[in-house]
Design an enzyme around this catalytic site. Structure first.
Site: not given
Ligand code: NOJ
Length: 741
Positions: A279
Site C-alpha cells: 500500500d
Molecule cells: C492507500 C489506500 O489504502 C489504498 O487502498 C489505495 O489503493 C492507495 N492508497 C493508492 O491510492
C-alpha cells in the site's frame, strides 16, 4: 455432445496453457537481458501528478528515471494524453519495457456509480459485475491498465471510514461480491477493455482497533481464516491478477512485512501467481511501526515477506541492489517478483503495443457512452434501502401538486459521488452529476410545483435557515428532506468516533416533522449512521448512501415508484456508538440476554439495548412477500450428500417487486462455539403482483463447514437450524436437519 464439450474444453485449456508457456518464455528471455537496476525498476511504483491519494513526495527526476528503466508502474496518471506521454518515455529506455498505469477506480471512472457499500446493498451480483465492467471499460479507454479494486475487507465497525469501500460485514455476501467485482473489472484479460484487479487490503485491515484507520489488528487465527480471509480467496478463485497488502500490523507483524500472509498463505497455500503491491508507503511505514530500523531493513523485510512492488516508499529503489550485494536478498527473490510483474504486462498485450490503451477517440467515446449512464441509474436505484414506510407514504403519488425539497444535499452535484470518486480535471461535475433537485424536476416536469430551502449545512451549528425551511414545508403537500454526511466524512482516514447525523440536521428533521406535513427523509452517507429520533418519528426513510452520476434520477425513480426498492442492508445499523462493534453473526455467550430489557446477570448493557436499530439483511419494498411451504429432500444428510430445499414465495402486494431471500444456518453445537445465525446463500427474486415462485436452494458440506480448533475447515455431525428470512431478524420459515456420520 458431452464428448464435444470435453474436447473443446481440453483444447481451450491447452491453448491457455501454451499461451502461458510462451509468455513465460518471453519473460525469461527478457529477464536475462536485464541489469539488476532495471529489475528493481520494475518493482518500483510512483504516483503521477494527478490527485494524490496519499502523502505525496515530489520526485523531480521521474521522467529521467522512466527513461532509464527505473520505474515499472505509475498511479494517478489520468487520461490517454498523459499515459501516452509517460509511455513514450518508457519506450526510450534500453529495454522498452512498458509502464503499467494504475488507478483507484473504486466505483466508476467518469461515470460515477454508487459507493461499493451501497452497491452491496443491492445484493445483485450481476449488477455489481456490470458496474465494475463499465468502470473498467472507461478506465481502460482512459489509459488505465490496473485498478486498486475490489476492496474486500470485512467491515464490522461503522466508525471505520473505509467501510464505504467494501461489501459490509458479512463474509459470505462479501465473498460472492468480491468474485463478481473481479470478473467485472477484468473481463477477459488481454482484451483492450480489460483491467487488472487488485484485491485489497491483505489482510484484516477492516478489524482496525476502535475503527481508527491504519490502527493495529489483533485477532485469533480462527477469526482470520473464518471471517476475514474468505473474500480474498474468493476473489483469487475468480482470477484476480494482483493483491495489495495493507497498512495494519496483524498480531504485531505489519501486513507488508508479513511472510505468513503473503508468502505462506497467498503465494504458498493458495498458489497465487500474480504479484503483490504494497500500500502507499507501507514499506517505509514499517519504520514508524517500530518493526524495522530504517528503509533498508524495511525493503529487506517486505521483499522477503512477498511484497513484489513498492508503492511510493522508495525503499526498493534505493536499497534492494545493496541488499543483493550484501547477500541479504537473493537475486532469485528479485527475479521472482520481476517475473510476476512482467507476466502481467505481457498478458495485457503491452509488449505488442504499449499504446494499446491510449486511443483518444475510444476514450472520448467510452467516457461519454450514454449506455453507461443508463446502467449507473439502474444500479443506483437498486442500491437504495427503504428503511421505513408508514401508511404507505411512499411512493409519492404522481398527482401530488406541491413538493418541498429541503436539506443541504438537495442541490449538491459532486457530493453525490462520495469518497473515492475519480476527479477528472476536465470534467464539469455540475453537469456530469444529476443533483437530487434536478432528478426530481426531471421526474415531475410541469405536473408539480417544487419548493426548495436548504435549512442548514451538513455539519455546522447554524439554525438560521430553519425558519425558511419550515415555511417552505408548510406550503407543500409532502416534504422530502435530504440530509446525511459530507462526501469526505467516510473514506480513507475518515474514521469518526461519533456517527450520529452531523451538525444540526436531526434538529432540522424535528422542526420539519413538527409542521405535521408528511415527511420523507433521504439519508446520504458512506456508512451506517445513528439517527434514532428520525427513525422513530418520521414516517418514511430511504437510505440513499452516495449514489454517483445518476443519484438524482435514481432517487426520483424510487420516490415515485418507477423503481420499487429492493435493497437490503449489508451492515448492521447500531442504536449508538456504544454497541460497536455490532454484527448479526455473533456468538451466543454463556449468558445470552433473552430480550432487549433483561440486564440481570446477562450479557447486556444496563443503559442500551442489545438489538440493532436496523438489522443486517433488512430493507422494505413497496410490496409484500409471503413465504410458505418449506420442504426438505431429507432431514438427515451425510457429508457427501446434499439437502435440496424448496419453498414458495408469493408477491401479495399490488406492485411488482424483488425480494432478497436469505438462507441462514445455525450449527447448534460445535467443538468451537458457532454464531447464532450465519448467511449461507441468497437469491434475488422478481415477482409480479399475485405471482408465486418456487425457490430452491441446496445445502452441502461446504455450507456446514467452519474453521475448527485444529485450524482446518470441518463440518461436524449434529443438528442445524435452517432459517429462511427476509432479513437476519425477520425469519419466515424455520426447520431443523442433522448432519450424520
Ligand atoms: C492507500 C489506500 O489504502 C489504498 O487502498 C489505495 O489503493 C492507495 N492508497 C493508492 O491510492
Amino acid at each position: 455432445m458431452k464428448r464435444k464439450i470435453t474436447v473443446g474444453f481440453l483444447m481451450l485449456s491447452f491453448f491457455a496453457f501454451s499461451q502461458q508457456n510462451t509468455i513465460d518464455q518471453k519473460v525469461n528471455a527478457l529477464l536475462k537481458k536485464m541489469t539488476i537496476e532495471e529489475k528493481i525498476g520494475q518493482l518500483n511504483q510512483y504516483t503521477g501528478d494527478n490527485q494524490a491519494t496519499g502523502p505525496i513526495t515530489i520526485n523531480p527526476n521521474k521522467e529521467a528515471e522512466i527513461k532509464q528503466g527505473l520505474i515499472g508502474s505509475m498511479l494517478n496518471v489520468l487520461g490517454t494524453k498523459y499515459t501516452r506521454q509517460y509511455q513514450e518515455l518508457a519506450m526510450q529506455s534500453r529495454l522498452k519495457i512498458p509502464l503499467l498505469f494504475a488507478q483507484d477506480v473504486i466505483h466508476g471512472y467518469k461515470t460515477s456509480f454508487p459507493i461499493p457499500l451501497a452497491e452491496a446493498a443491492s445484493w445483485d451480483l450481476a449488477a455489481m459485475e456490470l458496474s465494475a465492467r463499465v468502470a473498467a471499460t472507461q478506465a481502460a479507454a482512459s489509459g488505465i491498465h490496473w485498478t486498486f479494486a475490489p476492496m474486500v475487507d470485512i467491515g464490522r465497525d461503522p466508525r471505520w471510514g473505509r467501510v464505504m469501500e467494501g461489501a459490509g460485514e458479512d463474509t459470505y455476501l462479501g465473498s460472492r461480491i468480491a468474485a463478481a467485482r473481479v470478473k467485472g473489472i477484468q473481463g477477459k484479460l488481454g482484451d483492450v477493455n480489460s483491467v487488472l484487479a487488485c484485491v485489497k487490503h491483505f489482510a484484516a485491515y477492516g478489524a482496525a482497533i476502535g475503527g481508527r484507520d491504519y490502527n493495529s489488528v489483533d485477532m485469533s487465527e480462527r477469526m482470520l481464516w473464518e471471517t476475514y480471509l474468505p473474500p480474498f480467496k474468493s476473489a483469487l478463485d475468480a482470477g484476480a491478477a494482483t493483491f495489495m497488502n495493507s497498512f495494519n500490523d496483524l498480531n504485531g507483524i505489519p501486513a507488508t512485512g508479513n511472510k505468513y500472509l503473503q508468502r505462506d498463505i497467498l503465494k504458498g497455500k493458495w498458489n497465487f501467481q500474480g504479484f503483490v503491491v504494497s500500500d502507499w508507503g507501507s514499506i517505509g511505514e514499517m519504520v514508524a511501526h517500530g518493526y524495522v530500523k530504517d528503509n533498508k531493513e524495511a525493503a529487506l523485510s517486505a521483499i522477503t515477506a512477498g511484497s513484489d512492488m513498492d508503492m511510493e516508499s522508495n525503499a526498493y529503489r534505493y536499497n534492494l541492489a545493496q541488499l543483493v550485494k550484501e547477500n541479504k536478498v537473493s537475486i532469485t527473490l528479485i527475479d521472482d517478483a520481476v517475473r510476476r510483474i512482467l507476466r502481467k504486462k505481457f498478458e495485457l498485450g503491452l509488449f505488442e503495443d504499449p499504446y494499446k490503451y491510449c486511443n483518444t477517440e475510444r476514450e472520448q467515446r467510452e467516457l461519454n457512452n450514454p449506455e453507461h449512464r443508463k446502467i449507473a441509474r439502474e444500479v443506483a436505484a437498486k442500491s437504495i434501502v427503504l428503511l421505513k414506510n408508514e401508511n404507505d407514504l411512499l411512493p409519492i403519488a404522481k398527482s401530488t401538486k406541491k413538493i418541498a425539497f429541503i436539506g443541504p444535499m438537495v442541490k449538491e452535484h459532486k457530493a453525490n459521488m462520495g469518497f473515492w470518486a475519480v476527479d477528472l480535471p476536465e470534467v464539469d461535475y455540475n453537469k456530469e452529476i444529476v443533483s437530487q433537485w434536478e432528478g426530481l424536476k426531471n421526474k415531475v416536469g410541469k405536473n408539480a410545483e417544487l419548493l426548495y430551502a436548504k435549512g442548514c449545512e451538513i455539519d455546522d451549528n447554524n439554525k438560521e435557515g430553519f425558519a425558511e425551511a419550515v415555511a417552505t414545508a408548510m406550503k407543500a403537500d409532502v416534504v422530502i428532506l435530504s440530509i446525511g454526511e459530507r462526501w469526505d466524512m467516510s473514506g480513507e482516514a475518515k474514521s469518526r468516533s461519533n456517527i450520529h447525523l452531523p451538525g444540526v440536521q436531526e434538529e432540522l428533521v424535528k422542526a420539519i416533522q413538527a409542521t405535521g406535513k408528511p415527511v420523507v427523509v433521504l439519508i446520504n452517507a458512506g456508512r451506517p449512521l445513528v439517527f434514532n429520533w428520525t427513525a422513530d418519528s418520521v414516517p418514511a426513510i430511504l437510505y440513499t448512501w452516495w449514489l454517483g452520476s445518476e443519484a438524482g434520477n435514481a432517487i426520483a425513480d424510487v420516490l415515485f415508484g418507477d423503481y420499487n426498492p429492493s435493497a437490503k442492508l449489508p451492515m448492521t445499523f447500531p442504536r449508538d456508538e456504544g454497541q460497536i462493534p455490532i454484527y448479526y453473526n455473533h456468538f451466543n455467550t454463556g449468558r445470552p440476554a433473552p430480550n432487549d430489557t433483561a440486564t440481570h446477570y446477562v450479557s447486556a448493557y444496563i443503559d442500551l439495548k442489545n438489538s440493532p436499530k436496523f438489522p443486517f439483511g433488512f430493507g422494505l419494498s413497496y410490496t409484500q412477500f409471503e413465504y410458505s411451504n418449506l420442504k426438505l429432500s431429507q432431514t438427515k444428510m451425510k457429508k457427501n450428500e446434499t439437502i435440496e430445499l424448496a419453498f414458495q414465495l408469493k408477491n401479495t402486494g399490488k406492485v411488482a417487486g424483488e425480494e432478497v431471500v436469505q438462507l441462514y444456518l445455525r450449527d447448534k453445537v460445535g467443538s468451537v462455539v458457532r454464531p447464532v445465525i450465519e448467511l449461507k446463500d441468497f437469491q434475488k427474486i422478481k415477482l409480479n403482483p399475485g405471482e408465486t415462485k418456487t425457490i430452491r436452494f441446496s445445502i452441502n458440506k461446504e455450507k456446514l463447514s467452519f474453521y475448527g480448533k485444529d485450524l482446518n475447515w470441518i463440518a461436524e455431525p449434529g443438528d442445524f437450524d435452517l432459517m429462511i428470512g427476509s432479513s437476519s431478524t425477520d425469519i419466515r420459515l424455520k426447520t431443523i436437519f442433522e448432519l450424520i456420520e
